[in-house]
Write a protein that holds these residues in place. Sequence first.
Motif, PDB file in Angstrom:
ATOM      1  N   SER A  56       0.842  -1.190   0.000  1.00  0.00           N
ATOM      2  CA  SER A  56       0.000   0.000   0.000  1.00  0.00           C
ATOM      3  C   SER A  56       0.879   1.241   0.000  1.00  0.00           C
ATOM      4  N   ASP A  57       0.334   2.347  -0.431  1.00  0.00           N
ATOM      5  CA  ASP A  57       1.091   3.593  -0.559  1.00  0.00           C
ATOM      6  C   ASP A  57       1.562   4.136   0.785  1.00  0.00           C
ATOM      7  N   PRO A  58       0.739   4.169   1.859  1.00  0.00           N
ATOM      8  CA  PRO A  58       1.219   4.663   3.157  1.00  0.00           C
ATOM      9  C   PRO A  58       2.340   3.789   3.733  1.00  0.00           C
ATOM     10  N   ASP A  59       2.237   2.478   3.544  1.00  0.00           N
ATOM     11  CA  ASP A  59       3.294   1.582   4.032  1.00  0.00           C
ATOM     12  C   ASP A  59       4.615   1.868   3.307  1.00  0.00           C
ATOM     13  N   HIS A  60       4.528   2.134   2.033  1.00  0.00           N
ATOM     14  CA  HIS A  60       5.722   2.456   1.240  1.00  0.00           C
ATOM     15  C   HIS A  60       6.371   3.756   1.728  1.00  0.00           C
ATOM     16  N   ARG A  61       5.543   4.748   2.030  1.00  0.00           N
ATOM     17  CA  ARG A  61       6.070   6.031   2.511  1.00  0.00           C
ATOM     18  C   ARG A  61       6.706   5.886   3.888  1.00  0.00           C
ATOM     19  N   THR A  62       6.123   5.057   4.728  1.00  0.00           N
ATOM     20  CA  THR A  62       6.684   4.829   6.060  1.00  0.00           C
ATOM     21  C   THR A  62       8.051   4.165   5.953  1.00  0.00           C
ATOM     22  N   ARG A  63       8.148   3.167   5.110  1.00  0.00           N
ATOM     23  CA  ARG A  63       9.435   2.489   4.930  1.00  0.00           C
ATOM     24  C   ARG A  63      10.478   3.435   4.334  1.00  0.00           C
ATOM     25  N   LEU A  64      10.032   4.302   3.425  1.00  0.00           N
ATOM     26  CA  LEU A  64      10.946   5.259   2.808  1.00  0.00           C
ATOM     27  C   LEU A  64      11.452   6.269   3.829  1.00  0.00           C
TER      28      LEU A  64
END
Length: 109
Positions: free
Chosen positions: A2-10
Amino acid sequence: MSDPDHRTRLSDLEARIAAAKGGKQQASHGQDHYSAAQVGWRMVTELVAGLLLGFGIGYGLDWLIGTAPLLMITFTLLGFIAGVKTMLRSAQELQEQPTGKTSGDDDEG
């Protein structure tokens, strides 16, 4: 993913990179000192190598030709001159490298 999970990891990755860069800046002082000592030893080695090479060539030619110390002295002096020129070139390379303190001082004043 998901997009929020990707941003958190980034953002976590960016934080780890920033922390790693901060640690390297603290260790760079020791590395700069080691680098300067390394260049100093290189300069000494170049001078001694020039002297020994000149002495060896001169001694060998004196032994072959039969001239007493004439060529040995001449080539030892030439080796010394070559070693000094190489040392000066190494010192110039070291001087051309920007350092953190001098570049920061120029920006302020």
